[in-house]
Design an enzyme around this catalytic site. Structure first.
Site, PDB file in Angstrom:
ATOM      1  N   THR A   1       1.648   6.522  15.074  1.00 62.05           N
ATOM      2  CA  THR A   1       1.885   7.358  13.928  1.00 62.05           C
ATOM      3  C   THR A   1       1.308   7.024  12.745  1.00 62.05           C
ATOM      4  O   THR A   1       0.524   7.696  11.903  1.00 62.05           O
ATOM      5  CB  THR A   1       3.425   7.499  13.696  1.00 62.05           C
ATOM      6  OG1 THR A   1       3.977   7.769  14.884  1.00 62.05           O
ATOM      7  CG2 THR A   1       3.923   8.395  12.562  1.00 62.05           C
TER       8      THR A   1
ATOM      9  N   GLN B   1       1.218   4.718  -0.154  1.00 61.87           N
ATOM     10  CA  GLN B   1       0.541   5.995  -0.034  1.00 61.87           C
ATOM     11  C   GLN B   1       1.625   7.289   0.226  1.00 61.87           C
ATOM     12  O   GLN B   1       1.825   8.461  -0.537  1.00 61.87           O
ATOM     13  CB  GLN B   1      -0.495   6.415   0.810  1.00 61.87           C
ATOM     14  CG  GLN B   1      -1.500   7.464   1.014  1.00 61.87           C
ATOM     15  CD  GLN B   1      -2.717   7.160   2.273  1.00 61.87           C
ATOM     16  OE1 GLN B   1      -3.593   6.330   1.832  1.00 61.87           O
ATOM     17  NE2 GLN B   1      -2.442   7.989   3.398  1.00 61.87           N
ATOM     18  N   THR B   2       2.196   6.960   1.369  1.00 68.36           N
ATOM     19  CA  THR B   2       2.999   8.045   1.935  1.00 68.36           C
ATOM     20  C   THR B   2       4.448   8.439   1.076  1.00 68.36           C
ATOM     21  O   THR B   2       4.721   7.398   0.476  1.00 68.36           O
ATOM     22  CB  THR B   2       3.360   7.566   3.382  1.00 68.36           C
ATOM     23  OG1 THR B   2       2.345   7.373   4.266  1.00 68.36           O
ATOM     24  CG2 THR B   2       4.386   8.670   3.988  1.00 68.36           C
TER      25      THR B   2
ATOM     26  N   ASP C   1      -1.518   9.908  12.302  1.00 68.91           N
ATOM     27  CA  ASP C   1      -0.603  10.644  13.527  1.00 68.91           C
ATOM     28  C   ASP C   1      -1.879  10.698  14.638  1.00 68.91           C
ATOM     29  O   ASP C   1      -2.842  11.511  14.103  1.00 68.91           O
ATOM     30  CB  ASP C   1      -0.225  11.782  13.212  1.00 68.91           C
ATOM     31  CG  ASP C   1       0.425  12.436  14.345  1.00 68.91           C
ATOM     32  OD1 ASP C   1       1.896  12.063  14.793  1.00 68.91           O
ATOM     33  OD2 ASP C   1      -0.016  13.211  14.755  1.00 68.91           O
TER      34      ASP C   1
ATOM     35  N   GLU D   1      -1.538   4.770  10.193  1.00 65.75           N
ATOM     36  CA  GLU D   1      -2.794   4.932  10.222  1.00 65.75           C
ATOM     37  C   GLU D   1      -3.477   6.205  10.969  1.00 65.75           C
ATOM     38  O   GLU D   1      -4.544   6.184  11.697  1.00 65.75           O
ATOM     39  CB  GLU D   1      -3.462   3.564  10.937  1.00 65.75           C
ATOM     40  CG  GLU D   1      -3.629   2.471   9.976  1.00 65.75           C
ATOM     41  CD  GLU D   1      -4.242   2.661   8.743  1.00 65.75           C
ATOM     42  OE1 GLU D   1      -5.283   3.130   8.921  1.00 65.75           O
ATOM     43  OE2 GLU D   1      -3.772   2.261   7.686  1.00 65.75           O
TER      44      GLU D   1
ATOM     45  N   SER E   1       0.672  12.963   6.857  1.00 66.37           N
ATOM     46  CA  SER E   1      -0.543  13.336   7.324  1.00 66.37           C
ATOM     47  C   SER E   1      -1.369  13.797   6.072  1.00 66.37           C
ATOM     48  O   SER E   1      -2.489  13.836   6.221  1.00 66.37           O
ATOM     49  CB  SER E   1      -0.439  14.134   8.476  1.00 66.37           C
ATOM     50  OG  SER E   1       0.147  13.399   9.603  1.00 66.37           O
TER      51      SER E   1
ATOM     52  N   TYR F   1       0.858  -1.146   0.209  1.00 62.04           N
ATOM     53  CA  TYR F   1       0.119   0.217   0.126  1.00 62.04           C
ATOM     54  C   TYR F   1       0.898   1.301   0.215  1.00 62.04           C
ATOM     55  O   TYR F   1       1.454   1.641   1.036  1.00 62.04           O
ATOM     56  CB  TYR F   1      -1.002  -0.027   1.254  1.00 62.04           C
ATOM     57  CG  TYR F   1      -1.909   1.075   1.514  1.00 62.04           C
ATOM     58  CD1 TYR F   1      -3.107   0.892   0.782  1.00 62.04           C
ATOM     59  CD2 TYR F   1      -1.643   2.239   1.929  1.00 62.04           C
ATOM     60  CE1 TYR F   1      -4.133   1.990   1.076  1.00 62.04           C
ATOM     61  CE2 TYR F   1      -2.592   3.415   2.249  1.00 62.04           C
ATOM     62  CZ  TYR F   1      -3.725   3.084   1.552  1.00 62.04           C
ATOM     63  OH  TYR F   1      -4.842   3.955   1.640  1.00 62.04           O
TER      64      TYR F   1
HETATM   65  C1  FAD Z   1       6.396   1.682  10.880  1.00 70.37           C
HETATM   66  C2  FAD Z   1       5.511   2.510   9.868  1.00 70.37           C
HETATM   67  C3  FAD Z   1       4.698   1.764   8.911  1.00 70.37           C
HETATM   68  C4  FAD Z   1       4.195   2.608   7.810  1.00 70.37           C
HETATM   69  N1  FAD Z   1       3.524   1.781   6.740  1.00 70.37           N
HETATM   70  C5  FAD Z   1       3.154   2.639   5.836  1.00 70.37           C
HETATM   71  C6  FAD Z   1       2.534   1.910   4.544  1.00 70.37           C
HETATM   72  O1  FAD Z   1       2.504   0.557   4.789  1.00 70.37           O
HETATM   73  N2  FAD Z   1       2.151   2.629   3.529  1.00 70.37           N
HETATM   74  C7  FAD Z   1       2.073   3.872   3.702  1.00 70.37           C
HETATM   75  O2  FAD Z   1       1.532   4.505   2.743  1.00 70.37           O
HETATM   76  N3  FAD Z   1       2.642   4.663   4.580  1.00 70.37           N
HETATM   77  C8  FAD Z   1       3.153   4.090   5.949  1.00 70.37           C
HETATM   78  N4  FAD Z   1       3.437   4.640   6.872  1.00 70.37           N
HETATM   79  C9  FAD Z   1       3.422   6.157   6.787  1.00 70.37           C
HETATM   80  C10 FAD Z   1       2.587   6.688   7.861  1.00 70.37           C
HETATM   81  O3  FAD Z   1       1.260   6.395   7.348  1.00 70.37           O
HETATM   82  C11 FAD Z   1       3.025   8.272   8.134  1.00 70.37           C
HETATM   83  O4  FAD Z   1       4.179   8.250   8.791  1.00 70.37           O
HETATM   84  C12 FAD Z   1       1.634   8.856   9.015  1.00 70.37           C
HETATM   85  O5  FAD Z   1       0.681   9.232   8.340  1.00 70.37           O
HETATM   86  C13 FAD Z   1       2.169  10.279   9.616  1.00 70.37           C
HETATM   87  O6  FAD Z   1       2.665  11.060   8.608  1.00 70.37           O
HETATM   88  P1  FAD Z   1       4.042  11.757   8.758  1.00 70.37           P
HETATM   89  O7  FAD Z   1       4.927  10.695   9.132  1.00 70.37           O
HETATM   90  O8  FAD Z   1       4.217  12.634   7.295  1.00 70.37           O
HETATM   91  O9  FAD Z   1       4.033  12.599   9.769  1.00 70.37           O
HETATM   92  P2  FAD Z   1       3.850  14.488   9.796  1.00 70.37           P
HETATM   93  O10 FAD Z   1       2.525  14.806   9.090  1.00 70.37           O
HETATM   94  O11 FAD Z   1       4.940  14.875   9.078  1.00 70.37           O
HETATM   95  O12 FAD Z   1       3.901  14.690  11.300  1.00 70.37           O
HETATM   96  C14 FAD Z   1       4.912  15.513  12.030  1.00 70.37           C
HETATM   97  C15 FAD Z   1       4.178  16.159  13.177  1.00 70.37           C
HETATM   98  O13 FAD Z   1       3.233  17.327  12.762  1.00 70.37           O
HETATM   99  C16 FAD Z   1       2.141  17.220  13.396  1.00 70.37           C
HETATM  100  N5  FAD Z   1       0.842  17.533  12.581  1.00 70.37           N
HETATM  101  C17 FAD Z   1       1.050  17.079  11.075  1.00 70.37           C
HETATM  102  N6  FAD Z   1      -0.169  17.873  10.565  1.00 70.37           N
HETATM  103  C18 FAD Z   1      -0.746  18.501  11.545  1.00 70.37           C
HETATM  104  C19 FAD Z   1      -1.718  19.559  11.706  1.00 70.37           C
HETATM  105  N7  FAD Z   1      -2.733  19.328  10.910  1.00 70.37           N
HETATM  106  N8  FAD Z   1      -2.065  20.139  12.766  1.00 70.37           N
HETATM  107  C20 FAD Z   1      -1.142  19.685  13.840  1.00 70.37           C
HETATM  108  N9  FAD Z   1      -0.227  18.988  13.921  1.00 70.37           N
HETATM  109  C21 FAD Z   1       0.311  18.282  12.768  1.00 70.37           C
HETATM  110  C22 FAD Z   1       2.062  15.670  13.851  1.00 70.37           C
HETATM  111  O14 FAD Z   1       1.368  15.660  15.005  1.00 70.37           O
HETATM  112  C23 FAD Z   1       3.257  15.313  14.060  1.00 70.37           C
HETATM  113  O15 FAD Z   1       3.969  15.981  15.407  1.00 70.37           O
HETATM  114  C24 FAD Z   1       4.416   3.909   7.967  1.00 70.37           C
HETATM  115  C25 FAD Z   1       4.785   4.653   9.069  1.00 70.37           C
HETATM  116  C26 FAD Z   1       5.631   3.994   9.858  1.00 70.37           C
HETATM  117  C27 FAD Z   1       6.291   4.718  11.093  1.00 70.37           C
END
Ligand code: FAD
Ligand code: FAD
Ligand code: CA
Lengths: 638, 638
Positions: A427, A142-143, A431, A429, A149, A140
């Site tokens: 984090t 997406q990220t 944050d 599914e 997020s 999957y």
């Molecule tokens: C072990 C692991 C497995 C994963 N597996 C998959 C996978 O199979 N497929 C896939 O597509 N993705 C996967 N991911 C990615 C995961 O879905 C993302 O890491 C997650 O959606 C969080 O997004 P980010 O890392 O961009 O965090 P960010 O959005 O960059 O968050 C950083 C900080 O900003 C804050 N923040 C962000 N937006 C806001 C807001 N609007 N208001 C206030 N604060 C905010 C957050 O709270 C956090 O503190 C995986 C991640 C991990 C760690």
């Protein structure tokens, strides 16, 4: 296994004898039914007795060997599932007890559901049989490196080319690299890729596409596809068994019919058209995924609590007199006040998981009948429960580790791996803070509509009774953004209320069951844990209760006192309450959490397995220690 | 290095330009003096520019290679220290920036101080020169498999044999195995071993003995000595560079004069006699060790905060409009409310560390003058500060990791290693809960003596003014044991009051400094952080303030509102406030925390270093993936 050999001593026998309830019946209450106990038991033993599924040296493997071990376990598990003709329920349990993250999780947990949820009938008929037989492996995607997020901000493009009837998938920037998808780095042959759909010069936003990544002949990346693993992650062992990956596209072409087209399509001419399927139908999958996350929380938490309770009953430290017999650390009130609320939480989350399963069925039926009236409330509820239970569970596992003192810091305690493999649930599914902000928004909206005659539904119905909320203006008037830290606290409080209700519901549920199931003392224990959970939350959030005038300081003090009394009632039942989880020693993977409590020889034996103990005099002695000790460092080249 | 190459872009330039204070002067305030800035800078660059000290692939090394790397770094560091004739201050900083736990830490931090504190003049003259020149390597062997917190329960025996004038050191049980000492497993030649002294048939309790463990010729364990490493620990890299060890004695004989005899001796005939040195003198060492733990807390916390602040200024997610420019996540109020209190805590702990240094000097002088009147208060103060700062720092590092979203879970973020290497500080040098119980006991004693005319001293003097405490009976009457969870909360509150006082003291300290040092805006920033820290504590412990009637609900709400305003004042200065820590990119070891903010290419490059990326098609494909995909699993043996 969870049984003590006849020739061996059960160091926890006295604890077990002291329990005031029927453990076997509690196992039924925990598992959900006799049938559930039976198959869980059978699958757990199947895994524990198979040498391929050993995991006692997992934290010592190099990344490459660990990954290879994951491939081996996944193949072997599949072989067993086919050979033994296991049901889906059995197969899921088998995978649970194998207890090693790998591409299989994303294949079944995200790739297949994405096709089921977003693919047309035709697409499902084409792709699902391939996936079901593992002729393809899917993930999957997406990220991206730059967007997690904010899914709407993804940069990967899928440009329709009407000349060839194809989409051109492309990564225009470094930050558009797909980054994180599990199973992508090394194992998957296919992915559901999310990209901006562009046709007729217009950007229609994010859509899903089935993209083949690797050759089905030799597993090499297809032309234009760059693939790799994103590197080591928190902990040893733990989630490093997974090949979270990076993926870049250089104008990769896929047939038009690999766009997931249940909700919208691109025609042969390049027209973007919506189907008549309402997009709300996708919520069903999300509720399903989130309910399984809450179920996982209770599993991870109960494992940690099981280890910490058993070890605390074995560990003795200090005594009434110096030189006299020492006290089990489980008898210390501070140990109880840190540990028993977590035991209660494990049970609470277990029953909430059940309720969410019911909610999923309910929502599915409503969606099929095109009734979307509860969607918003269901969203708040599942998003909030995901956030609250995963945060609480992560903190709790780490607290259980600390409750084991120094030995909890050893990999052989099992707790470091349990923590590091679990904590990304905060984090992925969604944050947790981002999710709580969504909950908060729905709460604020509900409050602002209270006077409009639109009564709140389901889990929010209680708000309709709270007259004073009608006068509530602060957050609405000073702006959501400015007050977001406060509204997040409000969202947490709302979810905790829900948890409490569900926990009570769980006890009632058992009460009902008891009409057929004789379970001496089971109901009383659950009632006690429910009370612990409630008063613990009250104690923890005392400020909020006081500041809003919900309780008086005196009531707060009484509650804390009562909590201490409840702990005393939990104490004699603590070991039996964790026995009821019915975990094998293999699944626990902890020298401290052994069923028989024979902790010290186990710790001692585990130590000698470390590769550093292969030689008595360490490698590097001649180059780096001897010259130092012999004052000959200056001459040596290091 | 902390400087951006002229040809490269500083992605944080706008943030730096917005700062409202003089960063260079803040560096002086943080480091303590211009001199301190200068040598820290020099040592940090020395380490960062030396290829031997690279640590960018540390988390990928096998246990054996990691340990060998530690031996190499230790030898090289010592070589440089000798070659460059570094002062002790410089050498300590060099070791700090090498940033890899190893036997050297215990040698200098525990073995040498134990001999200094507990050895006679004669013993010091014999052993210290050997240790100073590394002709021997020493460790500190106290904890056993069965006993940690309860030192009086240790089981190892040292039986005096008057026939040969020797002590016989013995491990009578499995649980008496020494277990945990750092440097013991593979590196040390000697140890200070704690054992029950038995002479003339009587057990005199725990005493320290200098015991040789390994041959100085070939490093093999001496006869009767079993040695090994206790195995892998939490995290990858992290504390696994250390050889925490297991040690068993089978009737090992050492000369009588290797008992550490400053406080008590065994005579040639076997008589146990006390010297005239008061045992209180040993407190000095403990205060010293604890003050360095608090100083370490501010270092670890400031590193984590530095990474999270810089990354939060680079990371953008969501925007006012979909498709429009995105918002730096540092602008989100929830992000600020989680991160800025941690930034404030880093500064607070820094100044408390300074104050503890002063306390150490003060206590040393008093001890020399045989004035023991403040010992108990000093003990409460150092034990409590150790517990509160290490717990807060561990939680804060993990929160900083979560604040970085998914990328914080990657080893390349530096945060997983920072957490796992730091967190045992909550357990070693006294389990935090055990320490807080000691603080609580002293508090209760002080309260119960309030009416006796014995006024509380030093940091407890404020209690003398609290008239209502005189009427306080609850904890004393219902029993310390029963109410221990509550009194631990009281102990935490007492220590936090202390922290606040010290933090204020820190600001005043700077104020004084400003008479000579022109530091535009420095004082204002520190004042603001101090206020953030105070109101954050108030918000966090609101319940305690309300339940005791210290503040009204309305005041509580006002304080929360004010906190939000203070965050807004921190925001433009946040990046400059972490720049003031003056950490090199080498020391931070984080793709997310880079000085230049060029985060994404760094993350991308780090990923490809993983050994799993050595081949595109992974090892195990032919055995475990191809048969699965080709439906040929049944035929294959896995
Ligand atoms: C072990 C692991 C497995 C994963 N597996 C998959 C996978 O199979 N497929 C896939 O597509 N993705 C996967 N991911 C990615 C995961 O879905 C993302 O890491 C997650 O959606 C969080 O997004 P980010 O890392 O961009 O965090 P960010 O959005 O960059 O968050 C950083 C900080 O900003 C804050 N923040 C962000 N937006 C806001 C807001 N609007 N208001 C206030 N604060 C905010 C957050 O709270 C956090 O503190 C995986 C991640 C991990 C760690
Ligand atoms: C990384 C690391 C390095 C170390 N290095 C060294 C070293 O160099 N040399 C050395 O000698 N040792 C070393 N140690 C050992 C360390 O000093 C002990 O782990 C520490 O003293 C805690 O003791 P314990 O592990 O026995 O915990 P325990 O005392 O067993 O604690 C277990 C639980 O019981 C609780 N508990 C214990 N007593 C009480 C009480 N009276 N009241 C209420 N609760 C109680 C604790 O709070 C904890 O929750 C090291 C440990 C670690 C993790
Ligand atoms: Ca609160």
């Amino acid at each position: 296994m969870a049984m003590v050999d006849a020739t061996e001593v059960d160091h926890l026998a006295a604890e077990r004898a002291a329990a005031q309830f029927d453990v076997e019946e509690m196992k039924v209450a925990w598992a959900g039914s006799r049938h559930a106990v039976e198959i869980a038991d059978r699958m757990a033993r199947l895994v524990a007795s198979d040498p391929v599924f050993r995991k006692d040296t997992r934290t010592m493997l190099s990344r490459k060997d660990l990954f290879k071990d994951t491939l081996r376990k996944a193949a072997h598990a599949w072989k067993r599932i086919v050979e033994l003709r296991l049901t889906e329920e059995e197969a899921n349990l088998l995978r649970l007890y194998v207890d090693q993250p790998g591409y299989v999780d994303l294949h079944w947990g995200m790739f297949v559901p994405a096709i089921k949820g977003q693919g047309t009938e035709e697409q499902q008929q084409k792709w699902l049989p391939l996936a079901y037989k593992f002729q393809i492996i899917g993930c999957y995607a997406q990220t991206e490196l730059g967007h997690g997020s904010n899914v709407q901000g993804l940069e990967t493009t899928a440009m329709f080319d009407p000349k060839t009837d194809e989409f051109v998938i492309h990564s225009p920037t470094l930050t558009s690299s797909k980054w994180w998808p599990g199973g992508l780095g090394k194992a998957s042959t296919h992915a559901v890729v999310y990209a901006r759909l562009i046709t007729e010069g217009k950007d229609y936003g994010i859509h899903g596409f089935i993209v083949q990544l690797r050759s089905l002949e030799d597993h090499s990346p297809l032309p234009g596809v760059t693939l790799g693993d994103i590197g080591g992650k928190f902990g040893s062992g733990a989630y490093n068994s997974m090949d979270n990956g990076v993926l870049r596209f250089d104008h990769v072409r896929i047939p038009r019919d690999q766009m997931l087209m249940r909700l919208s399509q691109v025609t042969r001419e390049g027209k973007y058209v919506h189907s008549n399927v309402p997009k709300q139908l996708l919520y069903g999958t999300m509720v399903f995924v989130r309910q399984s996350i809450v179920a996982d929380a209770s599993k991870a938490l109960s494992r940690a609590v099981c280890i910490a309770v058993r070890y605390s009953a074995i560990r003795k430290q200090f005594g009434a007199q110096v030189g006299g017999p020492e006290t089990q650390v489980l008898n210390y009130k501070t140990q109880q006040s840190r540990l028993f609320p977590l035991l209660a939480s494990a049970y609470a989350f277990r029953f909430v998981g059940d309720w969410l399963k019911w909610l999923y069925t309910d929502v599915t039926q409503k969606l099929e009948a095109k009734d979307f009236s509860t969607l918003q409330e269901v969203h708040a509820c599942t998003a909030g429960l995901k956030a609250v239970t995963t945060s609480a569970t992560s903190d709790a596992i780490e607290e259980c580790r600390k409750l084991c003192g120094g030995h909890g810091y050893l990999n052989s305690s099992g707790l470091p791996e349990l923590f590091t493999v679990y904590v990304p649930a905060c984090t992925y599914e969604g944050d947790n803070v981002v999710l709580l902000l969504q909950v908060a928004k729905i709460l604020m909206k509900t409050v602002s509509q209270l006077t409009s005659g639109k009564p709140p539904v389901g889990t929010m119905a209680y708000m309709g009774n709270a007259q004073h909320l009608m006068q509530c203006r602060c957050a609405v008037s000073t702006g959501f953004f400015e007050r977001s830290p406060d509204v997040v606290e409000a969202a947490v409080a709302h979810i905790q209320l829900l948890l409490l209700l569900m926990c009570t519901y769980g006890v009632r549920f058992i009460e009902k069951l008891q009409q057929d199931i004789p379970g001496h003392g089971v109901k009383e224990q659950l009632q006690n844990l429910c009370n612990v959970y409630a008063l613990y939350l009250l104690h923890k959030h005392l400020g909020d209760f006081l500041v809003t005038g919900c309780i008086t300081p005196k009531q707060g003090a009484l509650a804390s006192e009562q909590l201490g009394k409840l702990y005393a009632q939990v104490r004699p039942n603590a070991v039996a309450l964790v026995d009821a989880f019915n975990y094998t020693d293999h699944y626990l993977g902890s020298a401290l959490g052994r069923y028989d409590g024979n902790v010290y020889p186990a710790l001692y034996e585990e130590a000698w397995k470390d590769p550093l103990n292969e030689t008595v005099v360490p490698e590097g002695y001649h180059e780096y220690l001897r010259p130092l000790l012999k004052q000959q460092l200056k001459l040596s080249r290091l």
